[in-house]
Design an enzyme around this catalytic site. Structure first.
Site, PDB file in Angstrom:
ATOM      1  N   VAL A   1      47.110  30.135  29.581  1.00 38.97           N
ATOM      2  CA  VAL A   1      45.891  29.330  29.475  1.00 38.97           C
ATOM      3  C   VAL A   1      45.875  28.541  28.167  1.00 38.97           C
ATOM      4  O   VAL A   1      45.599  27.338  28.148  1.00 38.97           O
ATOM      5  CB  VAL A   1      44.651  30.248  29.590  1.00 38.97           C
ATOM      6  CG1 VAL A   1      43.371  29.451  29.355  1.00 38.97           C
ATOM      7  CG2 VAL A   1      44.614  30.917  30.948  1.00 38.97           C
TER       8      VAL A   1
ATOM      9  N   LYS B   1      57.408  32.766  19.071  1.00 39.10           N
ATOM     10  CA  LYS B   1      56.804  31.818  20.019  1.00 39.10           C
ATOM     11  C   LYS B   1      56.447  30.531  19.282  1.00 39.10           C
ATOM     12  O   LYS B   1      56.686  29.430  19.784  1.00 39.10           O
ATOM     13  CB  LYS B   1      55.511  32.397  20.611  1.00 39.10           C
ATOM     14  CG  LYS B   1      55.679  33.203  21.855  1.00 39.10           C
ATOM     15  CD  LYS B   1      54.300  33.418  22.491  1.00 39.10           C
ATOM     16  CE  LYS B   1      54.346  34.327  23.672  1.00 39.10           C
ATOM     17  NZ  LYS B   1      53.036  34.545  24.268  1.00 39.10           N
TER      18      LYS B   1
ATOM     19  N   THR C   1      39.000  34.752  30.576  1.00 34.88           N
ATOM     20  CA  THR C   1      38.059  35.271  31.571  1.00 34.88           C
ATOM     21  C   THR C   1      37.376  36.509  30.994  1.00 34.88           C
ATOM     22  O   THR C   1      38.027  37.524  30.743  1.00 34.88           O
ATOM     23  CB  THR C   1      38.799  35.616  32.879  1.00 34.88           C
ATOM     24  OG1 THR C   1      39.433  34.419  33.321  1.00 34.88           O
ATOM     25  CG2 THR C   1      37.857  36.128  33.942  1.00 34.88           C
TER      26      THR C   1
ATOM     27  N   PHE D   1      40.222  27.151  35.841  1.00 36.21           N
ATOM     28  CA  PHE D   1      40.509  27.334  37.272  1.00 36.21           C
ATOM     29  C   PHE D   1      41.921  26.849  37.567  1.00 36.21           C
ATOM     30  O   PHE D   1      42.164  26.120  38.531  1.00 36.21           O
ATOM     31  CB  PHE D   1      39.454  26.586  38.113  1.00 36.21           C
ATOM     32  CG  PHE D   1      38.054  27.037  37.816  1.00 36.21           C
ATOM     33  CD1 PHE D   1      37.550  28.202  38.377  1.00 36.21           C
ATOM     34  CD2 PHE D   1      37.254  26.336  36.922  1.00 36.21           C
ATOM     35  CE1 PHE D   1      36.272  28.654  38.073  1.00 36.21           C
ATOM     36  CE2 PHE D   1      35.974  26.777  36.605  1.00 36.21           C
ATOM     37  CZ  PHE D   1      35.485  27.931  37.182  1.00 36.21           C
TER      38      PHE D   1
ATOM     39  N   GLY E   1      50.312  37.166  54.206  1.00 36.18           N
ATOM     40  CA  GLY E   1      51.516  37.631  53.530  1.00 36.18           C
ATOM     41  C   GLY E   1      51.363  39.081  53.112  1.00 36.18           C
ATOM     42  O   GLY E   1      50.521  39.810  53.656  1.00 36.18           O
TER      43      GLY E   1
ATOM     44  N   CYS F   1      45.550  37.205  37.678  1.00 39.99           N
ATOM     45  CA  CYS F   1      44.123  36.866  37.816  1.00 39.99           C
ATOM     46  C   CYS F   1      43.410  37.608  38.947  1.00 39.99           C
ATOM     47  O   CYS F   1      42.469  38.358  38.686  1.00 39.99           O
ATOM     48  CB  CYS F   1      43.983  35.364  38.011  1.00 39.99           C
ATOM     49  SG  CYS F   1      44.828  34.444  36.737  1.00 39.99           S
TER      50      CYS F   1
ATOM     51  N   LYS G   1      43.111  41.417  38.645  1.00 39.28           N
ATOM     52  CA  LYS G   1      42.289  41.774  37.468  1.00 39.28           C
ATOM     53  C   LYS G   1      40.824  41.376  37.675  1.00 39.28           C
ATOM     54  O   LYS G   1      39.914  42.140  37.370  1.00 39.28           O
ATOM     55  CB  LYS G   1      42.880  41.056  36.256  1.00 39.28           C
ATOM     56  CG  LYS G   1      42.066  41.139  34.984  1.00 39.28           C
ATOM     57  CD  LYS G   1      42.854  40.612  33.805  1.00 39.28           C
ATOM     58  CE  LYS G   1      42.859  39.109  33.697  1.00 39.28           C
ATOM     59  NZ  LYS G   1      41.638  38.493  33.189  1.00 39.28           N
TER      60      LYS G   1
ATOM     61  N   ARG H   1      53.697  39.463  36.947  1.00 40.68           N
ATOM     62  CA  ARG H   1      52.550  40.347  36.767  1.00 40.68           C
ATOM     63  C   ARG H   1      51.868  40.651  38.106  1.00 40.68           C
ATOM     64  O   ARG H   1      51.552  39.747  38.864  1.00 40.68           O
ATOM     65  CB  ARG H   1      51.542  39.726  35.791  1.00 40.68           C
ATOM     66  CG  ARG H   1      52.012  39.852  34.345  1.00 40.68           C
ATOM     67  CD  ARG H   1      51.075  39.185  33.404  1.00 40.68           C
ATOM     68  NE  ARG H   1      51.128  37.734  33.511  1.00 40.68           N
ATOM     69  CZ  ARG H   1      50.353  36.904  32.800  1.00 40.68           C
ATOM     70  NH1 ARG H   1      49.464  37.398  31.975  1.00 40.68           N
ATOM     71  NH2 ARG H   1      50.477  35.599  32.929  1.00 40.68           N
TER      72      ARG H   1
HETATM   73  C1  UGA Z   1      44.361  31.873  40.554  1.00 42.75           C
HETATM   74  C2  UGA Z   1      43.358  30.830  41.027  1.00 42.75           C
HETATM   75  O1  UGA Z   1      43.871  30.135  42.174  1.00 42.75           O
HETATM   76  C3  UGA Z   1      43.035  29.823  39.923  1.00 42.75           C
HETATM   77  O2  UGA Z   1      42.016  28.927  40.361  1.00 42.75           O
HETATM   78  C4  UGA Z   1      42.538  30.579  38.696  1.00 42.75           C
HETATM   79  O3  UGA Z   1      42.271  29.732  37.610  1.00 42.75           O
HETATM   80  C5  UGA Z   1      43.597  31.577  38.275  1.00 42.75           C
HETATM   81  O4  UGA Z   1      43.855  32.478  39.353  1.00 42.75           O
HETATM   82  C6  UGA Z   1      43.070  32.312  37.064  1.00 42.75           C
HETATM   83  O5  UGA Z   1      42.053  32.992  37.173  1.00 42.75           O
HETATM   84  O6  UGA Z   1      43.584  32.082  35.965  1.00 42.75           O
HETATM   85  P1  UGA Z   1      47.023  32.001  40.328  1.00 42.75           P
HETATM   86  O7  UGA Z   1      46.830  33.460  40.080  1.00 42.75           O
HETATM   87  O8  UGA Z   1      47.916  31.239  39.448  1.00 42.75           O
HETATM   88  O9  UGA Z   1      45.600  31.232  40.310  1.00 42.75           O
HETATM   89  O10 UGA Z   1      47.668  31.864  41.763  1.00 42.75           O
HETATM   90  P2  UGA Z   1      47.204  31.442  43.231  1.00 42.75           P
HETATM   91  O11 UGA Z   1      47.951  30.260  43.632  1.00 42.75           O
HETATM   92  O12 UGA Z   1      45.742  31.396  43.351  1.00 42.75           O
HETATM   93  O13 UGA Z   1      47.760  32.677  44.070  1.00 42.75           O
HETATM   94  C7  UGA Z   1      47.343  34.019  43.806  1.00 42.75           C
HETATM   95  C8  UGA Z   1      47.990  34.974  44.770  1.00 42.75           C
HETATM   96  O14 UGA Z   1      47.468  34.798  46.072  1.00 42.75           O
HETATM   97  C9  UGA Z   1      49.501  34.812  44.902  1.00 42.75           C
HETATM   98  O15 UGA Z   1      50.101  36.088  44.929  1.00 42.75           O
HETATM   99  C10 UGA Z   1      49.683  34.102  46.225  1.00 42.75           C
HETATM  100  O16 UGA Z   1      50.914  34.394  46.836  1.00 42.75           O
HETATM  101  C11 UGA Z   1      48.520  34.675  47.018  1.00 42.75           C
HETATM  102  N1  UGA Z   1      48.054  33.799  48.108  1.00 42.75           N
HETATM  103  C12 UGA Z   1      47.487  32.601  47.842  1.00 42.75           C
HETATM  104  C13 UGA Z   1      48.176  34.227  49.426  1.00 42.75           C
HETATM  105  O17 UGA Z   1      48.687  35.340  49.700  1.00 42.75           O
HETATM  106  N2  UGA Z   1      47.723  33.419  50.426  1.00 42.75           N
HETATM  107  C14 UGA Z   1      47.150  32.213  50.186  1.00 42.75           C
HETATM  108  O18 UGA Z   1      46.742  31.534  51.154  1.00 42.75           O
HETATM  109  C15 UGA Z   1      47.038  31.792  48.860  1.00 42.75           C
END
Ligand code: UGA
Length: 433
Positions: free
Chosen positions: A11, A35, A121, A152, A253, A260, A263, A327
């Protein structure tokens, strides 16, 4: 504007380069000096699409710098973003220690009006807590405002989301901080919601918990599809055509992972408990996800009963494609179970960092998909990397000890597997008998 961002994690780093790209002067403060050195040389410490180029561009324009000198950075800044880690404690509560430590330090250097922004968060009520903490540490209340500005950003698409996201949320108390935050974000031209800090903090948790619930819901529908012979892709597509539902986050899946959703869902449950508002629906989403990520192990046990000494190939280790992040990846939970059961694990992931090799040194890691399959008795696809769609099924048939694929991300075709007599199991798109 003069901006300080504390923390160069996902972030913090994305926030820093994005504001620097817009012409602000950004100093990113990071404790880890390795870093800092790497980032000042233009070498990102994480993989994120477009980050490398943007970092170099901002360093060349001198709109960004990295340091471990907090005092100097705070004194030079008008706005201070806190982007440190807020991991989960064992009881689901959010560990705020890094935020509190950060506030303690910042307090010493606030010599004129500054806006302190919670970007991490943090539980509902944190803005108020941070404000009280600053006052307790002797900072006069006319010298600061505390604003809640949750992010987000999706990993892998974080820069895109920063520049073209659906919304910006600003939880503020004073008109002065609202005006400054408005000026800062105006060039992004994204719909901005100005609201109370508590509302802003809750929007973040509610967003992530809702999306997690959507995934767990579609996963349960997918599990039923396999039982009744329905096709999840068609169900999902039809659901998504309804604008009230939307097609996003309806991909089934072996569960959600990452830093995120796991948690923030338990975080929201824990906040709810504190206020006597049990989040039954989010609790269910979590428990469905806990079971979903172990479906491949259940299938293996149903098939073989005893899997000791079998060689199983995991394709994909990261929690999703487009990132090197492991993670809370479902693959980790699968690995734990397989190792307990005495399985020999081969693994291939196009991007995973070396971190996992330190955690699980007894896994055989491969740099090539086909090599990881040779002599194996089952493939489990854990991550939706595009290249897995191109898996050569003839090679699979000829080179595995037993041609058996558990497709945890629905990357392959049941019909193609059937044609080659490959045992195949998908999540809601059917399986071979
Ligand atoms: C998520 C949110 O999408 C962001 O909006 C948010 O800012 C972020 O968390 C955060 O709180 O920082 P992220 O964890 O990077 O983002 O990943 P996502 O693309 O949302 O996917 C999360 C998980 O859901 C992955 O394991 C993905 O494989 C799974 N997923 C996602 C599914 O199993 N099916 C879906 O249709 C979409």
């Amino acid at each position: 504007m003069n901006i300080c961002v504390i923390g160069a994690g996902y972030v913090g780093l994305i926030t820093s380069v994005s504001f620097a790209k817009m012409g602000n002067n950004v100093i990113c403060v990071e404790k880890n000096i390795e870093k800092v050195d790497s980032l000042n040389k233009g070498i990102p410490t994480i993989y994120e699409e477009g980050l490398n180029d943007l970092l170099i561009e901002c360093l060349e324009k001198e709109t960004i710098s990295f340091t471990n000198n907090l005092e100097d950075s705070i004194k030079k800044s008008d706005i201070v973003f806190i982007a440190v880690g807020t991991p989960s404690l064992d009881n689901g509560e959010v560990d705020m220690n890094q935020v509190y430590e950060c506030i303690k330090e910042i307090s010493k250097y606030i010599d004129r009006y500054k806006i302190i922004v919670n970007k991490s968060t943090v539980p509902v009520g944190s803005q108020k807590y941070v404000k009280d903490l600053l006052i307790k540490n002797g900072v006069s209340c006319d010298k600061f405002d505390v604003v809640s500005n949750p992010e987000f950003l999706r990993e892998g698409k974080a820069l895109y989301d920063f520049f073209y996201g659906d919304k910006i949320v600003i939880g503020h108390e004073s008109q002065k901080s609202r005006n400054i935050m408005n000026l800062l974000y105006k060039p992004f031209n994204i719909q901005t919601i100005f609201t109370s800090p508590e509302t802003a903090e809750l929007i973040k948790y509610a967003s992530n918990a809702f999306l997690s619930t959507k995934i767990s819901f579609i996963n349960e529908v997918a599990n039923l599809c396999n039982k009744v012979g329905a096709d999840i892709d068609t169900v999902s597509m039809a659901l998504g055509l309804d604008k009230r539902i939307s097609p996003e986050f309806l991909k089934p899946g072996i569960g959600y992972g990452g830093s995120c959703f796991p948690k923030d869902t338990v975080g929201l449950i824990s906040i709810g408990e504190k206020y006597n508002c049990p989040f039954e629906i989010v609790k269910s989403a979590v428990s469905v996800n806990n079971k979903q990520r172990l479906i491949p192990v259940d299938i293996l046990l149903e098939e073989y009963h005893d899997i000791k000494d079998k060689t199983i190939t995991l394709l994909g280790l990261t929690f999703k494609s487009g990132t090197d992040d492991i993670r809370e990846a479902p693959s980790l939970y699968i690995i734990e179970e397989l190792l307990k059961k005495g399985v020999k694990i081969n693994a291939y992931d196009p991007m995973v960092s070396d971190e996992i090799k330190e955690i699980y040194p007894n896994i055989n890691y491969f740099n090539n998909m086909n090599e990881s399959i040779l002599g194996s008795e089952c493939i489990i696809i854990c991550t939706d990397w595009e290249e897995f769609k191109d898996i050569d099924l003839d090679f699979v048939k000829d080179n595995m000890k037993e041609a058996f694929i558990i497709d945890g991300r629905n990357m392959l075709s049941l019909d193609e597997a059937k044609k080659r007599n490959i045992k195949y199991y998908s999540i809601g798109k059917g399986y071979t008998n």
